[in-house]
Design an enzyme around this catalytic site. Structure first.
Site, PDB file in Angstrom:
ATOM      1  N   ILE A 243     -62.275  48.225  96.622  1.00 54.64           N
ATOM      2  CA  ILE A 243     -62.694  46.827  96.663  1.00 54.64           C
ATOM      3  C   ILE A 243     -64.213  46.757  96.622  1.00 54.64           C
ATOM      4  O   ILE A 243     -64.891  47.434  97.403  1.00 54.64           O
ATOM      5  CB  ILE A 243     -62.182  46.149  97.957  1.00 54.64           C
ATOM      6  CG1 ILE A 243     -60.657  46.242  98.034  1.00 54.64           C
ATOM      7  CG2 ILE A 243     -62.665  44.702  98.037  1.00 54.64           C
ATOM      8  CD1 ILE A 243     -60.082  45.925  99.396  1.00 54.64           C
ATOM      9  N   CYS A 244     -64.739  45.931  95.733  1.00 58.84           N
ATOM     10  CA  CYS A 244     -66.180  45.698  95.664  1.00 58.84           C
ATOM     11  C   CYS A 244     -66.468  44.381  96.380  1.00 58.84           C
ATOM     12  O   CYS A 244     -66.198  43.301  95.853  1.00 58.84           O
ATOM     13  CB  CYS A 244     -66.655  45.640  94.215  1.00 58.84           C
ATOM     14  SG  CYS A 244     -68.434  45.390  94.086  1.00 58.84           S
ATOM     15  N   LEU A 245     -66.972  44.486  97.599  1.00 54.67           N
ATOM     16  CA  LEU A 245     -67.295  43.317  98.417  1.00 54.67           C
ATOM     17  C   LEU A 245     -68.476  43.689  99.298  1.00 54.67           C
ATOM     18  O   LEU A 245     -68.397  44.666 100.056  1.00 54.67           O
ATOM     19  CB  LEU A 245     -66.070  42.916  99.263  1.00 54.67           C
ATOM     20  CG  LEU A 245     -66.215  41.713 100.172  1.00 54.67           C
ATOM     21  CD1 LEU A 245     -66.465  40.439  99.364  1.00 54.67           C
ATOM     22  CD2 LEU A 245     -64.963  41.553 101.037  1.00 54.67           C
TER      23      LEU A 245
END
EC number: 2.3.2.23
Length: 172
Positions: free
Chosen positions: A103-105
């Site tokens: 996840i890119c967050l």
């Protein structure tokens, strides 16, 4: 015991205390939470490995029928370091790698502060589904669809994916 070992043990104890408090908070808030169906340790004896089951109800963008299992690995230095979260169930989203569920967050990386909890991270990941960030994609194909303005095509792709039995978590 070498100092680094005692520091690690102290950090792990601190993380465990914090996680127990977070579990208590979750047990109080669980009934009102519609998008998170389950959250907590995988095994009772290990507070550092959690799972969450989230659903897409009310998110829109084609995710409404989706249901996903998310793995949450908590470092011994928590809450100074963020948990590592990955989708176990495959999902089509610009900010989630289809191959490994990464996840890119920002919240899970540079924007992390100890003020956040695991529950808040799960809520943020769920919110990300409805608010994709196409400037930092892990799934460049879906990001390209959105960047080109093909919102309907993207939504139809997501809906199709969410209805596929291999892309929907059917466990507890």
């Amino acid at each position: 015991m070498p100092p680094s070992s005692s520091n690690t043990a102290a950090a792990s104890r601190s993380a465990s205390k914090r996680l127990i408090k977070e579990l208590e908070t979750w047990s109080r808030e669980q009934k009102e939470e519609k998008g998170i169906e389950r959250l907590g340790p995988v095994n009772e004896g290990d507070l550092m490995e959690w799972e969450a089951v989230i659903n897409g109800r009310g998110i829109g963008q084609g995710y409404d029928e989706g249901r996903w299992l998310v793995n949450i690995s908590i470092p011994s230095t928590y809450p100074l370091a963020p948990p590592k979260m990955t989708f176990v169930t495959p999902i089509v989203h610009p900010n989630i790698a289809l191959q490994n569920g990464e996840i890119c967050l920002d919240l899970l990386k540079d924007a992390w502060t100890p003020a956040y909890s695991v529950l808040e991270c799960v809520r943020a990941v769920r919110m990300l589904l409805g608010c994709p960030e196409t400037d930092s994609p892990l799934n460049v194909d879906v990001a390209a669809l959105l960047r080109s303005g093909d919102v309907l095509g993207t939504r139809k792709l997501v809906e199709l994916w969410c209805q596929d039995s291999d892309s929907r978590y059917e466990g507890p």
